[in-house]
Design an enzyme around this catalytic site. Structure first.
Site, PDB file in Angstrom:
ATOM      1  NE  ARG A 122      20.823  19.455   5.834  1.00 50.01           N
ATOM      2  CZ  ARG A 122      20.433  18.348   6.460  1.00 50.01           C
ATOM      3  NH1 ARG A 122      19.236  17.862   6.265  1.00 50.01           N
ATOM      4  NH2 ARG A 122      21.238  17.742   7.312  1.00 50.01           N
ATOM      5  CE1 TYR A 123      16.823  22.326   1.866  1.00 48.08           C
ATOM      6  CE2 TYR A 123      15.945  21.287   3.840  1.00 48.08           C
ATOM      7  CZ  TYR A 123      16.430  21.190   2.546  1.00 48.08           C
ATOM      8  OH  TYR A 123      16.521  19.963   1.947  1.00 48.08           O
ATOM      9  NE  ARG A 126      12.357  24.052   3.963  1.00 51.12           N
ATOM     10  CZ  ARG A 126      12.903  24.782   2.987  1.00 51.12           C
ATOM     11  NH1 ARG A 126      12.989  26.094   3.100  1.00 51.12           N
ATOM     12  NH2 ARG A 126      13.374  24.202   1.910  1.00 51.12           N
ATOM     13  CB  CYS A 135       9.845   5.044  16.654  1.00 52.65           C
ATOM     14  SG  CYS A 135      10.683   6.367  15.761  1.00 52.65           S
ATOM     15  CB  CYS A 139      11.318   1.946   9.988  1.00 53.23           C
ATOM     16  SG  CYS A 139       9.667   2.569  10.364  1.00 53.23           S
ATOM     17  CB  CYS A 142      15.299   4.212  10.780  1.00 52.09           C
ATOM     18  SG  CYS A 142      15.301   5.815  11.625  1.00 52.09           S
ATOM     19  NE  ARG A 144      16.448  12.264  11.892  1.00 46.29           N
ATOM     20  CZ  ARG A 144      15.285  12.911  11.745  1.00 46.29           C
ATOM     21  NH1 ARG A 144      14.210  12.456  12.379  1.00 46.29           N
ATOM     22  NH2 ARG A 144      15.205  13.984  10.994  1.00 46.29           N
ATOM     23  CG  ASP A 303      18.667   9.161   3.491  1.00 50.13           C
ATOM     24  OD1 ASP A 303      18.706   9.767   2.404  1.00 50.13           O
ATOM     25  OD2 ASP A 303      17.930   9.488   4.433  1.00 50.13           O
ATOM     26  CG  ASP A 340      17.661  14.492   2.607  1.00 52.46           C
ATOM     27  OD1 ASP A 340      18.217  15.582   2.393  1.00 52.46           O
ATOM     28  OD2 ASP A 340      16.866  14.300   3.535  1.00 52.46           O
ATOM     29  CE  LYS A 347      13.347  16.620   2.766  1.00 57.70           C
ATOM     30  NZ  LYS A 347      14.046  17.538   3.709  1.00 57.70           N
TER      31      LYS A 347
END
Length: 453
Positions: A122-123, A126, A135, A139, A142, A144, A303, A340, A347
């Protein structure tokens, strides 16, 4: 090793009566005995749901699976479990089934920004290297959730090589964030291999690991793991503490081991309604993090993933929290509050406004106390015209690679590009110009992303 309390000892026996209490310190034991159903949750904590509650929770778990480490489960205060911040982060809520108009499966467009499997780019400099969907704990907030529990994506070396090849072939990539799932679910050997491959790429300067293990399974931070990680500096780690209650003796020990190994750590919290949407709570959390050598890095607005509406706060709550931190605690205890951006915009920092007004010679500012003050601009400033010919620059930085292109707002501010404006696609006014030019036999192109004076 941290001594076990009575509940932890009872959990070991309740999950595997043949296991000695010492297995509590074995992270793989926790993974094998993760709580994945409602009845086991009830049995271990001595909670009894009604039949209707149980059916509703089980229906939610079919859509968004449960996985709770015994360690994290042991942190729940049973007497008031419904309001417990640990319970709310790990146990399903029927409100997760409420998918509203603005909810999206992939709100950050990670899939659309994926040039090859496992990479999100995206950037400019990076990439995110997605190494697993698994995981130790799922969570409930999450971002995702679309990937949670997807056993079909545990890439082998051949699959990971595609991501590594992409990084090798893109010399602008200087920073790689290893993410998931949780990268520390991989074996030490597999993680060692990934870090070694990234370390062999000349243009990769920094590698980061994003993990929640110090929070939900601090036993994973072993001496062997830390010794392996030490071989791959410069290496950074981002943790994910959301509440002061998560900062236990076991977590503090894990953070101490990582910090003593020379691994800089940052923390990314998510602002969650009913969990941590409190100024005093966030300040306490950040001060505990700093005390344990973890820099509060980001405070995320929750999100727009499917089923997270009940966790989302107004943006004004986040600004209010930042207002209560800036000036009231050390500057390095203040994270950057970010949204985000939906659609993959990245972000975007959202902060209180400290500039009251701006004149030709003065800037009027206010501080955290409400004091209004002024800053006098310099009477004369000889600006340096930049044509990006760094080899002839009179400033001290003379870099061989100073030839990158500017994008976005930077492009409007720079001296060496004549771009006057950035115009969104499908702008009605630009379309009218196209139509008029077309009628005269002129083709100016369908869309304008930028136009020069």
């Amino acid at each position: 090793m941290t001594p076990l309390n009575a509940r932890q000892k009872a959990f070991v026996q309740g999950l595997d009566e043949k296991s000695p209490s010492s297995r509590w310190h074995d992270w793989k034991w926790h993974i094998r005995h993760s709580i994945r159903d409602v009845k086991t949750f009830e049995r271990l904590l001595g909670i009894t749901f009604t039949d209707d509650q149980r059916m509703a929770y089980e229906a939610t778990a079919e859509q968004f699976p449960i996985s709770i480490t015994p360690y994290y489960l042991s942190l729940i205060e049973v007497d008031d479990y419904e309001n417990d911040p640990v319970f709310r982060q790990c146990f399903p809520s029927v409100r997760e089934m409420d998918v509203l108009e603005h909810d999206m499966a992939d709100p950050l467009h990670e899939e659309k920004d994926s040039p090859v499997p496992g990479i999100t780019h995206r950037y400019p400099d990076r990439v995110l290297f997605h190494v697993s969907n698994i995981c130790s704990m799922y969570c409930r907030h999450c971002t995702r959730k679309r990937k949670v529990g997807d056993m079909d994506f545990i890439p082998d070396r051949k699959q990971m090589e595609k991501g590594l090849d992409y990084i090798r072939n893109n010399p602008r990539v200087r920073d790689v964030l290893i993410s998931g799932g949780d990268p520390l679910m991989l074996s030490d050997d597999r993680l060692d291999w990934i870090l070694g491959e990234l370390g062999s790429i000349d243009h990769v300067e920094v590698v980061r690991i994003g993990t929640r293990m110090p929070v939900v399974l601090p036993q994973r931070i072993t001496t062997d793991l830390v010794e392996m990680l030490k071989k791959h500096h410069p290496l950074w780690m981002n943790t994910h503490f959301n509440h002061p209650r998560e900062m236990t003796a076991s977590s503090r020990k894990a953070l101490e081991m990582l910090a003593n190994a020379g691994i800089p750590m940052g923390n990314q919290s998510v602002l969650l309604a009913g969990v941590n949407d409190c100024q005093r709570l966030i300040r306490t959390l950040n001060q505990k993090l700093v005390k344990n050598r973890v820099r509060p890095y980001y405070l995320y607005q929750c999100d727009l993933s499917e089923g997270l509406t009940h966790f989302r706060t107004p943006v004004s709550k986040g600004i209010e929290i930042i207002e209560s931190l800036r000036g009231h605690t050390s500057g390095f205890s203040v994270p950057t509050y970010v949204i985000d951006a939906p659609g993959g915009g990245g972000k975007i920092p959202v902060m209180p406004n400290y500039i009251v007004s701006w004149g030709t010679h003065k800037v009027v500012l206010r501080n955290y106390e409400g004091v209004i003050t002024t800053y006098n601009e310099p009477e004369s400033y000889d600006s340096h015209y930049c044509d990006r010919k760094c080899e002839k620059c009179t400033l001290t930085l003379k870099e061989d690679d100073g030839c990158e292109k500017a994008i976005g707002i930077e492009k409007l501010l720079c001296d060496w590009d004549e771009t006057l404006s950035l115009t969104p696609k499908e702008n009605e006014r630009m379309d009218r110009r196209d139509d008029a030019a077309g009628s005269c036999g002129v083709d100016n192109g369908k869309y304008y992303s930028a136009w020069a004076q």
